[in-house]
Write a protein that holds these residues in place. Structure first.
Motif, PDB file in Angstrom:
ATOM      1  N   LEU A  58     -24.689  -6.078 -36.262  1.00 43.44           N
ATOM      2  CA  LEU A  58     -23.782  -5.679 -37.335  1.00 43.44           C
ATOM      3  C   LEU A  58     -24.631  -5.034 -38.421  1.00 43.44           C
ATOM      4  CD1 LEU A  58     -20.867  -5.823 -38.577  1.00 43.44           C
ATOM      5  CD2 LEU A  58     -21.583  -7.970 -39.663  1.00 43.44           C
ATOM      6  N   ASP A  59     -24.360  -3.757 -38.726  1.00 46.56           N
ATOM      7  CA  ASP A  59     -25.208  -3.076 -39.707  1.00 46.56           C
ATOM      8  C   ASP A  59     -24.954  -3.617 -41.109  1.00 46.56           C
ATOM      9  OD1 ASP A  59     -23.463  -0.956 -41.386  1.00 46.56           O
ATOM     10  OD2 ASP A  59     -22.667  -1.091 -39.348  1.00 46.56           O
ATOM     11  N   GLN A  61     -24.341  -2.262 -44.078  1.00 44.17           N
ATOM     12  CA  GLN A  61     -23.221  -1.793 -44.897  1.00 44.17           C
ATOM     13  C   GLN A  61     -21.908  -2.409 -44.425  1.00 44.17           C
ATOM     14  OE1 GLN A  61     -23.360   2.231 -46.227  1.00 44.17           O
ATOM     15  NE2 GLN A  61     -21.143   2.442 -46.343  1.00 44.17           N
ATOM     16  N   SER A  62     -21.719  -2.535 -43.115  1.00 44.47           N
ATOM     17  CA  SER A  62     -20.499  -3.172 -42.593  1.00 44.47           C
ATOM     18  C   SER A  62     -20.448  -4.641 -42.992  1.00 44.47           C
ATOM     19  CB  SER A  62     -20.442  -3.036 -41.069  1.00 44.47           C
ATOM     20  OG  SER A  62     -20.366  -1.680 -40.685  1.00 44.47           O
ATOM     21  N   ARG A  66     -17.474  -6.241 -45.349  1.00 48.66           N
ATOM     22  CA  ARG A  66     -16.724  -7.401 -44.845  1.00 48.66           C
ATOM     23  C   ARG A  66     -16.874  -8.607 -45.776  1.00 48.66           C
ATOM     24  NH1 ARG A  66     -17.843  -9.193 -38.737  1.00 48.66           N
ATOM     25  NH2 ARG A  66     -17.366  -6.974 -38.480  1.00 48.66           N
TER      26      ARG A  66
END
Length: 225
Positions: A58-59, A61-62, A66
């Motif tokens: 999961l990068d 920024q994501s 979230r």
């Protein structure tokens, strides 16, 4: 204070964690991918999150988007090899509180991290004053009136956490969660020892008591009148 470092480059994450522990006295947890980082951020109480962007699973920024959508307000300092203006703007709009480009100076990094911890607690000055007590969070020194007070490292950390929340009742569990890493439950019997030491060193020399117990709830740092 407790910090989460989400960084997949192990050598860098270890160096960051060591600097935060040794120079700032913070407890540090490390996540090596975005999925683990999000799980830890959701599951624990942190005073700061250090977040890399280029992460497996999961990068960054994501993860940040979230995390903010869940309503979390913990300050986030982003690390990235990209420092183009457009990237910085996107990160700030996504909910980052500050940004530092790799490679970075460790002294600057520590100063920014400490500033975000203070800001997250609503404390903008590096010097915290309660009555005639002063805590310098840069030098990690304490004075009561004109007298310098020598504290053990964990005594200072307890006092600093209470100092960031003056007049607020802080439970024993909250102190444990913010002063230790994920193994905090092993230390459940030590808070009373540190509070006793702080009272002996800070309050016993003065008529005005600053450290108060709220029976059944926790501790509060405030003048007695």
């Amino acid at each position: 204070m407790r910090v989460l470092v989400v960084e997949d480059e192990r050598r860098l994450s270890d160096n960051i964690a060591r600097a935060l522990r040794e120079s700032a006295g913070y407890a540090v947890d490390i996540a090596t991918d975005g999925a683990q980082g999000f799980y830890l951020a959701e599951s624990n109480a942190y005073d700061l999150i250090i977040l890399d962007l280029m992460l497996p699973k999961l990068d960054g920024q994501s993860l940040l988007v979230r995390y903010r959508k869940r309503g979390h307000e913990t300050p986030v300092l982003v690390l990235s090899a990209r420092d183009e203006k457009e990237s910085v703007v996107k990160l700030l709009n996504a909910g980052a509180d500050d940004y530092i480009a790799k490679p970075f100076d460790l002294g600057e990094f520590l100063a920014r991290a400490k500033a975000l911890v203070r800001r997250g607690a609503g404390q903008h000055s590096p010097v915290i004053s309660i009555g005639d007590l002063q805590l310098d969070t840069v030098s990690r020194s304490v004075r009561r009136g004109n007298k310098e007070v020598a504290l053990a490292p964990m005594e200072y950390r307890v006092l600093e956490y209470l100092g960031h929340r003056p007049r607020a009742v802080v439970s024993k569990t909250e102190l444990l969660e913010h002063l230790y890493d994920y193994n905090w439950e092993k230390f459940s019997n030590v808070i009373e020892v540190y509070i006793s030491g702080l009272r002996r060193k800070i309050d016993d020399c003065s008529d005005e008591k600053l450290i108060h117990t709220v029976r059944g709830h926790g501790y509060v740092l405030r003048p007695s009148r």
